[in-house]
Design a protein around this motif. Structure first.
Motif, short mmCIF file in Angstrom:
data_model
loop_
_atom_site.label_atom_id
_atom_site.label_comp_id
_atom_site.label_asym_id
_atom_site.label_seq_id
_atom_site.Cartn_x
_atom_site.Cartn_y
_atom_site.Cartn_z
N ASP A 159 0.85 -1.19 0.00
CA ASP A 159 0.00 0.00 0.00
C ASP A 159 0.89 1.24 0.00
O ASP A 159 2.11 1.15 -0.12
CB ASP A 159 -0.97 0.00 1.19
N ASP A 160 0.27 2.40 0.11
CA ASP A 160 1.00 3.66 0.04
C ASP A 160 1.34 4.22 1.42
O ASP A 160 1.74 5.39 1.54
CB ASP A 160 0.19 4.71 -0.74
N GLY A 161 1.20 3.40 2.47
CA GLY A 161 1.46 3.90 3.82
C GLY A 161 2.94 3.99 4.14
O GLY A 161 3.80 3.42 3.46
N GLN A 162 3.25 4.74 5.19
CA GLN A 162 4.61 4.87 5.71
C GLN A 162 4.58 4.67 7.22
O GLN A 162 3.90 5.40 7.94
CB GLN A 162 5.19 6.26 5.41
N ARG A 163 5.32 3.67 7.69
CA ARG A 163 5.44 3.46 9.13
C ARG A 163 6.39 4.49 9.70
O ARG A 163 7.48 4.74 9.15
CB ARG A 163 5.96 2.05 9.42
N LEU A 164 5.98 5.11 10.81
CA LEU A 164 6.80 6.13 11.46
C LEU A 164 7.34 5.59 12.77
O LEU A 164 6.65 4.88 13.50
CB LEU A 164 5.97 7.40 11.71
N THR A 165 8.58 5.94 13.08
CA THR A 165 9.22 5.51 14.32
C THR A 165 9.69 6.74 15.08
O THR A 165 10.34 7.62 14.51
CB THR A 165 10.44 4.60 14.02
N SER A 166 9.36 6.80 16.37
CA SER A 166 9.79 7.91 17.21
C SER A 166 11.25 7.71 17.62
O SER A 166 11.59 6.71 18.24
CB SER A 166 8.91 8.02 18.46
N VAL A 167 12.09 8.66 17.26
CA VAL A 167 13.51 8.57 17.62
C VAL A 167 13.92 9.68 18.57
O VAL A 167 15.10 9.79 18.93
CB VAL A 167 14.39 8.61 16.36
N GLY A 168 12.98 10.49 18.98
CA GLY A 168 13.26 11.57 19.91
C GLY A 168 11.97 12.22 20.33
O GLY A 168 10.88 11.89 19.80
N ASP A 169 12.05 13.12 21.27
CA ASP A 169 10.85 13.80 21.76
C ASP A 169 10.27 14.66 20.64
O ASP A 169 10.81 15.71 20.28
CB ASP A 169 11.21 14.68 22.96
N GLY A 170 9.16 14.21 20.06
CA GLY A 170 8.53 14.93 18.97
C GLY A 170 9.19 14.72 17.62
O GLY A 170 8.84 15.41 16.65
N VAL A 171 10.11 13.78 17.52
CA VAL A 171 10.82 13.52 16.26
C VAL A 171 10.46 12.12 15.77
O VAL A 171 10.72 11.14 16.46
CB VAL A 171 12.35 13.65 16.42
#
Length: 438
Positions: A159-171
């Motif tokens: 699909d066209d989704g993107q998994r996001l991973t938190s690598v910092g506070d608000g990043v």
């Protein structure tokens, strides 16, 4: 004052027990190296230490996420780097196959190598990370995104989704991408439309050998696919009878007059007065023509009666383009169907478009690789930020929590002396008796 034996023992027991507790506490602090172990040691400091520890734990989790993100994004970047290298080889092989000095056997050999390159690209598009997840499947990281069909076509099942991973506070950084966008949606080298130079039966309608250099929507506000739906047919006509071609563009519908016209007894339209048709403009090679918000540029010298079709198609796919190149190489220049100069001429126009598409795909992949590289930079920067933040928190926590060994050892020695004195005094006093004086 009279002191009973029971009170004497109870008082000394409490005294010795208290001092023994103080010694034990000192031993515990010395062995742990911590000034504050329990909240009772320093309630204010204990609360601050707890907050520091929570922040450190959260940031350490971010650091673990950094490692995860770095591994996944690196897998993507490595795959796209290899894809760029293969695309360069594909273009080189395509140019070789278009060499007029090559025999058909030479072109077949090149097509076979391109088949192998096709499979290499397919494997790269199905790249996995160290955890076995597909990095070009969007959200569907557990499903193989690209599957080759028996007819040689490739179907995208992500699909066209993107998994996001938190690598910092608000990043947050993307740690997966849509393979459809990367491998199947490169910009069309001719703009927003793909030219077709054959009719429905496969007969070449481009006897003069013109080439569409560009056909793009330049004014979205004017572009109306309801009133003038694509595909568009470009005809080269001789409307003024001078023997030179003019250019006209028709959409895919027949015009329906409105209002309904009224004719007199001679068959002449009297209502509404028919507008005088605008003369078709003379065709000039390389000239830019505009219609319905679309700008079109065509090179070459058409013959009167030639035509071509512009199909709306803004994107080209890597696998589809490579498959077309392979098929082009497998068909002889004189294919037994149209073994004439027109067929050969059109084949050169076709391969020219395919080479331009390969360039467009390579630029597109390079651009996406640059985007992914920027994510790697973000992750590396955030890793340093997290490490420095952890160091800052540890530095701020240390004075509150860590033990001053000089002071602690001095206090420990004092407590030992007090305990030994209490034990000695108790031993000596409990032996006192009037019978010792008789």
């Amino acid at each position: 004052m009279r002191v009973s034996t029971f009170l004497f023992y109870q008082t000394n027991t409490v005294n010795i027990t208290t001092k023994q507790w103080d010694v034990n506490e000192s031993i515990l602090h010395l062995s742990s190296g911590k000034r504050v172990i329990n909240a009772s040691d320093d309630a204010v400091a204990a609360n601050s230490i707890l907050n520091f520890k929570q922040s450190i734990t959260t940031t350490e989790q971010y650091q673990r996420n950094v490692d995860f993100a770095n591994n996944r994004i690196s897998a993507e970047e490595t795959s796209l780097k290899a894809t760029e290298d293969i695309l360069l080889r594909i273009k080189d092989l395509t140019l070789q196959g278009n060499n007029g000095a090559y025999t058909q056997e030479n072109r077949i050999a090149i097509a076979e190598e391109l088949e192998a390159r096709f499979d290499e690209l397919l494997a790269l598009a199905n790249t996995r990370d160290e955890g076995g997840n597909y990095v070009f499947a969007g959200y569907q990281t557990e499903n193989q995104p690209f599957n080759k069909q028996p007819d040689g076509t490739v179907i995208y099942q992500g699909d066209d989704g993107q998994r996001l991973t938190s690598v910092g506070d608000g990043v947050k950084v993307a740690t997966s991408d849509s393979g459809q966008q990367i491998f199947q949606q490169a910009p069309n080298s001719t703009g927003d439309f793909r030219p077709e130079y054959r009719d429905a039966t496969g007969l070449v309608t481009n006897t003069g050998g013109v080439t569409v250099k560009n056909a793009s929507v330049v004014d979205r506000g004017v572009y109306d696919t309801t009133a003038f739906p694509p595909p568009y047919t470009v005809n080269f006509v001789d409307s003024d009878g001078d023997g030179e071609p003019e250019i006209e563009v028709l959409d895919s519908t027949l015009p329906v007059p409105n209002p309904v016209p009224v004719f007199d007894s001679t068959g002449t339209q009297v209502y509404p007065p028919p507008p005088a048709p605008a003369p078709a403009p003379a065709f000039v090679p390389g000239e830019k023509y505009t219609f319905n918000g679309v700008e079109m540029q065509i090179d070459g010298e058409p013959n009167v009666g030639d035509s071509l079709t512009l199909n709306a198609d803004e994107e080209v796919g890597m696998f589809e383009t490579l498959r077309d190149v392979i098929e082009w190489l497998k068909v002889p220049n004189e294919d037994g169907i149209n073994p004439d100069d027109i067929s050969k001429q059109q084949r050169q126009i076709d391969i020219g478009h395919l080479i331009d598409d390969i360039d467009s795909i390579a630029i597109h992949v390079s651009s996406r690789r640059g985007t992914i590289g920027a994510r790697l930079n973000t992750v590396a920067t955030q890793e340093n930020v997290n490490a420095e933040y952890i160091l800052t928190l540890e530095t701020a926590k240390s004075p509150l929590e860590d033990l001053d060994y000089t002071t602690a050892i001095t206090e420990f020695e004092r407590q030992k002396v007090a305990l030994q004195a209490a034990q000695t005094a108790f031993t000596q006093v409990q032996n006192l008796s009037l019978f010792n004086l008789i």
